[in-house]
Design an enzyme around this catalytic site. Structure first.
Site, short mmCIF file in Angstrom:
data_model
loop_
_atom_site.label_atom_id
_atom_site.label_comp_id
_atom_site.label_asym_id
_atom_site.label_seq_id
_atom_site.Cartn_x
_atom_site.Cartn_y
_atom_site.Cartn_z
CD GLU A 74 -2.96 1.07 2.33
OE1 GLU A 74 -3.29 -0.03 2.81
OE2 GLU A 74 -3.40 2.16 2.74
CG ASP A 113 1.04 -16.88 11.91
OD1 ASP A 113 0.27 -16.20 11.20
OD2 ASP A 113 0.74 -17.98 12.38
C1 MEV Z 1 -5.94 3.25 5.27
O1 MEV Z 1 -5.12 2.18 4.86
C2 MEV Z 1 -5.93 3.39 6.78
C3 MEV Z 1 -6.87 4.44 7.35
O2 MEV Z 1 -8.20 4.21 6.90
C4 MEV Z 1 -6.79 4.33 8.85
C5 MEV Z 1 -7.80 5.17 9.61
O3 MEV Z 1 -8.88 5.48 9.05
O4 MEV Z 1 -7.52 5.46 10.78
C6 MEV Z 1 -6.48 5.81 6.89
#
Ligand code: MEV
Length: 429
Positions: free
Chosen positions: A86, A278
């Site tokens: 990501e 894990d």
């Molecule tokens: C995205 O990968 C993670 C978030 O949605 C976390 C959050 O909303 O606290 C940005």
């Protein structure tokens, strides 16, 4: 605050080329010459290694591995290896860690040492006889498994320390007994060891009690070994209260808690993957712990008072630095070396700290500029690839997408495809 590590300047690490980054890591002795060569060649091993890990191997699924910088945890500097697909996770972690380094601190602690193995007696026939037996023989069982199953663990200061049991009313007129075997796995995650201990106890327990043991397996809800990370940071009141409100949202609403905790795991899972741990077990433990009061809630908590924002993460985070593939996978070995963690507890503390920092980064963005700004800026490269841009077209398309995002505050793959068409048309003219 310094941006050096082992005397080597690390400012602007993200702006360096791939080779320059490797050189920096080598110069600062964060990686060895062998690691350097391995990474330079793409960090891939022959398929034979994969054949040893799993069944029916047909290749590798490659994830990029990056390093989050700027982490100062318990007054010690860390590079954090993170294997993740990501966009923006590593950038957000490093940026937030830098902010904390400049205006606050990260401290960690581990409470408890024992993991839990479960032995189920689905329908107990004689509860009194069973509990009398367990009371009378528990010491003997502990000595037996420590001698026969985990003698090396005992030599390292661990082993089975206690046996407890719970009676669960099944609601059908029968009672279930669940025996808990408590074991300190030292630096192993301990799943295989505790499973063997429980299975070893099955025969003597069945023979001596006359009860039927239905199954034996570890529990991932290890509320007997909890890792805590704490962030304290000087902030202005407006931001502090906004983050506190965001925290309350996640504490009180399970729909928000799930997303909040996903953001925390954005910091934790990539470290689990990079170190060959894990991550499913860690995820299961954290989610189960987040439900311990009967409703799914946030695994982190932020409060603001008198100019200081304080955040706490507290959950089971059961990891290993020996056992499993941690010392077999070259990338896992390198990641553990890079973090200079001395024990499984150390690794769990680092992971907890990164999870909490990741959470702070997300909450800060969400309560101020919104998530799109930072995330989409970094996602632009993916969109250019998704649209099919060539190496030569990527910079042009990136600029166009950045301009569009600045004005419209949104971009999608369709925009990227449309703009690529425009670039190609204008180049033909
Ligand atoms: C995205 O990968 C993670 C978030 O949605 C976390 C959050 O909303 O606290 C940005």
């Amino acid at each position: 605050m310094s941006e050096t590590f082992n005397g080597i300047e690390f400012k602007g690490f993200s702006k360096l080329s791939f080779m320059q980054r490797l050189n920096k890591l080598l110069e600062s002795e964060s990686i060895t010459q062998e690691d350097y060569e391995f990474l330079k060649s793409g960090g891939l091993k022959s398929v034979q290694l994969g054949e040893k890990f799993i069944e029916n191997t047909i290749g590798y699924f490659q994830l990029p591995i990056g390093v989050a910088t700027q982490f100062c945890i318990d007054d010690k500097e860390f590079f954090i290896p993170m294997a993740v697909e990501e966009t923006s996770i590593i950038a957000a972690a490093s940026k937030t860690a830098k902010w904390i380094k400049e205006s606050g601190s990260i401290t960690t602690e581990v409470f408890g040492t024992e993991i839990i193995g479960q032995i189920q007696i689905a329908k107990v026939k004689n509860l009194e006889k069973l509990t009398t037996l367990l009371q009378a023989r528990k010491k003997e069982y502990i000595q037996l498994v420590n001698k026969e199953v985990v003698p090396n663990l005992v030599l390292r200061g661990g082993g089975v320390s206690d046996i407890t049991w719970r009676v669960i009313d099944r609601g059908d007129g029968f009672q279930m007994v669940v025996i808990h075997v408590m074991m300190n796995p030292c630096d192993a995650m301990g799943a295989n060891l505790i499973n063997q201990v429980c299975e070893y106890l099955k025969n003597p327990l069945q023979e001596q009690s006359g009860e039927m043991i239905t199954m034996c397996i570890l529990s991932n809800l290890v509320d007997t070994k909890i890792t805590q990370a704490k962030v304290q940071i000087k902030v202005d009141e407006e931001l502090g209260l906004k983050i506190q409100e965001a925290s309350l949202f996640a504490e009180l609403d399970p729909y928000r808690a799930a997303t909040n905790n996903k953001g925390v795991l954005n910091g934790i899972d990539p470290i689990m993957i990079a170190t060959g741990n894990d991550w499913r077990a860690v995820e299961a433990g954290i989610h189960a712990y987040a439900c311990r009061e009967g409703r799914y809630s946030s695994i982190t908590r932020w409060r603001y008072q008198d100019g200081t924002l304080e955040g706490v993460f507290r959950a089971p985070l059961i990891v290993g630095t020996v056992g499993g593939v941690t010392q077999l996978h070259p990338m896992a070995k390198m990641s553990l070396r890079m973090m200079r963690v001395q024990s499984a507890s150390d690794l769990s503390r680092v992971a907890a700290a990164v999870g909490l920092v990741q959470n702070l980064g997300a909450l800060k963005a969400l309560t101020t500029v919104g998530i799109i700004e930072g995330h989409m800026k970094l996602h632009i490269k993916n969109l250019t690839l998704g649209a099919g841009a060539t190496e030569a077209e990527i910079p042009l398309l990136e600029t166009k997408l950045e301009q569009f995002l600045n004005v419209k505050k949104r971009i999608t793959l369709s925009h990227a495809i449309e703009m690529l068409q425009e670039i190609r048309t204008s180049q033909r003219m």
